[in-house]
Design an enzyme around this catalytic site. Structure first.
Site, PDB file in Angstrom:
ATOM      1  N   GLY A 113      13.582  -1.852 -39.431  1.00 56.10           N
ATOM      2  CA  GLY A 113      13.928  -0.812 -38.458  1.00 56.10           C
ATOM      3  C   GLY A 113      13.169   0.485 -38.696  1.00 56.10           C
ATOM      4  CD  GLU A 144      12.352  -3.076 -35.245  1.00 58.78           C
ATOM      5  OE1 GLU A 144      13.362  -2.868 -35.935  1.00 58.78           O
ATOM      6  OE2 GLU A 144      12.305  -3.910 -34.326  1.00 58.78           O
TER       7      GLU A 144
END
Ligand code: NAI
Length: 714
Positions: free
Chosen positions: A109, A112
């Site tokens: 994440g 991301e």
């Protein structure tokens, strides 16, 4: 949590700094703190651009897995993913340029978030890693990774990174296009980020621009069609259909890349939710992440026991194992005395470290000076007295009881009382070996796996008299060499070698029944074991297994008349087919060619007319290992099911998708597992009888980890 400051007059620098966590991670608190700081910067008219970085050594280690593992429903997980998507989408469309200033490792994440920035700069530090490793825990990148990465670097380049969860160094990440620029240090990083905002300052993502085309071609171009076709076939052969996440990633990319971006993100959420609530992801997170980290962190270390830090370790035997143990110890900063029968033999062991360190230097992962300093820590000798002053001895001489007794006595003559003597025996019970010791409380088993530098598990074996003191020292040592310990009680084969053998012996039972050896091997791989049982036997060496059995028979005064005993007697005594190292075992190993099953097997093990369904064989192979693992728990060889899971995956390659031998039983349901075993016992004999511990659990409706319940609520 988020340090906000204005730099260079008009640029907001938002730095993650989670003081109450070991590393920066994305959880409800950090996401909302970042969201707030970010919106403030966007709303501030005096801010023309934003730099996102971290004040800790790493950037962001990934999403908090507790957050994912603890969700109660599919709805909850999909809403969490949606909220993250909205934040990331808002970042890329807010109208201000955002740069990810990657000062340290950024994964999952966290990466991301970088993908949602308009530019990515990283420090060229050899320790820095960039990647989307979600697939390794049965998940898929759920923060837009499956959609942004292929749009940024192309489908064919992105798919392997997503499907294999590879973590790249900064340099490789640059080559792969995952980051745009590299700089040398933090100061240059922030300066470069500011410069980019001031000179380029683009605030639109390529995929939001008119006429955007996927680099390298879209899903329906010849390249796209070929990539997905070849990819699907490869995936099937690699996963054997046991892992849903890679397929979900492939589908998310294939479907999403045909859609407008916001719709594509919805597709990702759907697949992410499917994976995150799957029993496979729960299994993998439980065992490969939570359990492994708990063991690594020293959960079994006796509390309050003070032991000296190992500064000097004496390693007896510089063969395959001793050489590897010397390397990992020196790498962790310990002084090593590597003792063999001659200095030349000891030097041969040290060559192993020379080779591995040389490779690190040539790959740019270590400087020559650092490698030289590590090598200088390994002193080679043939003098048993040279180990004097060691806090710990690790014995790795030949598997010979008398020899082990001799070297134990030699060492103890010069060791201080506080030192611990650990043996790396793979088969000889510790309590028996400790008879040679004058201080059996400081005698313990420390069972490494080969190759030592790669294998993460270390099985610590408590002899009857091994003390908490010895255990504490071993756990501290294993922690220092960054491996995963499990603690087991003494028994023949301990835990890992004992259960690993059951996989091979069940394969041999099948062979003797007249089942096609090809089918047996396919069943082994199909159920997720790294190789078929007959191939494993060849690799370990049929002769070694034969010798261990003969030794056991001698020790116990009984002869075994089982399929594996009959088969290994035949292969070793009559056919001289002792395994891979001799070029012939169950397989033929033509020089320079591919191995193939020895056609002569047909003569000794005629095929029965009706061959069974492969699913039955898979069940037999996995159930047999799992029920024997449960016996180890029942007998107290294992201290917990969790250790049993970790040991099974790391020790002998029990399929990770199951979460390990105990999670596998849970996945089937204890009651169902017991029923299955009883049915198998009715056909194949009492070796399949379920242990009492499982029957009792089934009667009470218990499970090891409540995995069943988790699935139902998902
Ligand atoms: P190896 O045969 O490669 O090495 C044994 C070494 O011990 C040889 O270099 C030999 O010269 C040396 N040695 C013999 N007498 C000695 C003495 N008096 N003093 C010092 N060194 C002496 O054997 P390997 O594979 O390294 O195994 C060593 C031990 O580790 C055995 O107990 C084995 O069962 C155990 N083990 C082996 C594993 C494997 O995969 N090979 C895995 C786990 C444990």
């Amino acid at each position: 949590m988020i340090n906000s400051q204005i730099i260079n007059g008009d640029i907001a620098l938002l730095s993650f700094n989670m003081t109450d966590e070991a590393m920066n991670i994305l959880n409800d608190t950090s996401i909302s703190a970042f969201h707030e700081a970010f919106e403030k910067a966007v709303a501030d008219e005096n801010v023309k651009g934003i730099v996102v970085s971290s004040d800790k050594p790493e950037f962001i280690a990934g999403a908090d897995l507790k957050m994912i593992a603890n969700v109660k429903s599919a709805k909850e997980i999909s809403e969490k993913a949606k909220a993250l998507h909205q934040l990331y989408r808002r970042m890329e469309t807010c109208g201000k340029p955002i740069v990810a200033a990657i000062n340290g490792t950024v994964l999952g994440g966290g990466y991301e978030l970088c993908l949602a920035c308009h530019h990515r700069i990283a420090i060229n530090n050899p320790k820095l890693q960039v990647g989307l490793p979600e697939v390794l825990l049965g998940l898929l990148p759920g923060g837009g990774g499956t959609q942004r990465l292929p749009r940024m670097i192309g489908i064919a380049n992105a798919l392997p990174l997503l499907l294999e969860g590879r973590k790249l160094s900064a340099y490789k990440a640059l080559a792969a296009g995952m980051v745009n620029e590299l700089v040398k240090d933090k100061e240059a990083l922030i300066n470069k980020a500011v410069e980019w905002i001031n000179t380029v300052g683009k605030s639109v993502q390529p995929w939001d621009e008119k006429g955007f085309k996927i680099p390298g071609g879209g899903v329906h171009t010849p390249m796209g069609v070929q990539t997905f076709m070849a990819g699907s076939a490869l995936l099937q052969s690699k996963t054997q259909g046991n892992y849903p996440a890679p397929t979900a990633i492939m589908n998310a990319v294939q479907e999403g890349l045909q859609l407008q971006f916001d719709r594509a993100l919805e597709v990702e959420i759907r697949y992410f939710t499917q994976c995150a609530t799957s029993v496979v992801a729960k299994n993998m997170m439980r065992s490969l992440f939570f359990a492994m980290n708990a063991n690594k962190g020293g959960k079994d270390r006796p509390k309050g026991v003070e032991v000296p830090r190992v500064e000097k370790v004496g390693i007896l035997g510089a063969g395959m194992m001793g050489a590897g143990i010397a390397y990992v110890s020196a790498l962790a900063g310990m002084d090593v005395v590597l003792k063999d029968r001659s200095v030349e033999d000891a030097e041969k062991g040290k060559d192993y470290s020379r080779k591995l360190l040389g490779a690190l230097v040539s790959r740019g992962k270590m400087t020559q000076d650092a490698a030289d300093a590590i090598l200088a820590k390994i002193q080679t000798t043939d003098d048993p007295n040279a180990v004097a002053g060691s806090q710990m001895i690790i014995e790795a001489v030949f598997e010979d009881r008398a020899l082990k007794a001799t070297v134990t006595k030699e060492s103890e003559a010069v060791l201080e009382d506080s030192a611990v003597f650990a043996t790396n025996t793979s088969t000889l019970p510790i309590t028996g070996l400790a008879e040679a010791s004058v201080r059996p409380d400081k005698f313990i088993g420390l069972h490494f796996f080969s190759p030592v530098d790669k294998m993460q598990l270390v099985e610590i074996i408590m002899g009857e008299q091994s003390s908490d003191y010895a255990l504490a020292m071993c756990i501290d040592y294993v922690k220092r060499i960054k491996k995963v310990p499990i603690v087991v009680n003494d028994s023949r084969g301990f835990y890992t070698s004992r259960i690993f053998t059951t996989y091979v012996t069940e394969g041999m039972n099948m062979l003797e029944e007249g089942i096609n050896p090809n089918l047996i091997e396919h069943a082994g791989k199909g159920c997720g074991m790294p190789v078929g049982p007959l191939a494993v036997a060849d690799e370990v060496s049929i002769e070694l297994m034969y010798k261990v059995r003969k030794q056991t028979e001698k020790d116990l005064g009984e002869t075994r008349d089982t399929a594996d005993a009959r088969i290994s007697n035949l292969l070793v005594e009559k056919l001289d087919r002792i395994g891979k190292k001799a070029g012939k075992g169950f397989y033929e190993y033509p020089e320079g060619g591919k191995k193939y099953l020895w056609p002569g097997l047909a003569e000794h093990f005629p095929l029965k007319e009706e061959q069974p369904d492969i699913e039955l064989l898979k069940k037999r192979l996995l159930h047999y290992q799992a029920l024997n693992a449960a016996k180890c728990l029942e007998e107290g060889v294992l201290r917990s099911a969790q250790d049993g899971d970790v040991g099974s995956i790391l020790g002998w390659g029990f399929p990770p998708y199951t979460g390990g031998a105990f999670s596998y039983i849970d996945m089937i349901g204890v009651e169902q597992f017991v029923k299955d075993c009883e049915e198998l016992a009715a056909t194949y004999g009492e070796r399949f009888n379920p242990p009492t511990i499982l029957k009792e659990m089934a009667a009470k409706g218990e499970s090891f980890f409540a995995a069943k319940k988790e699935v139902e609520t998902a």
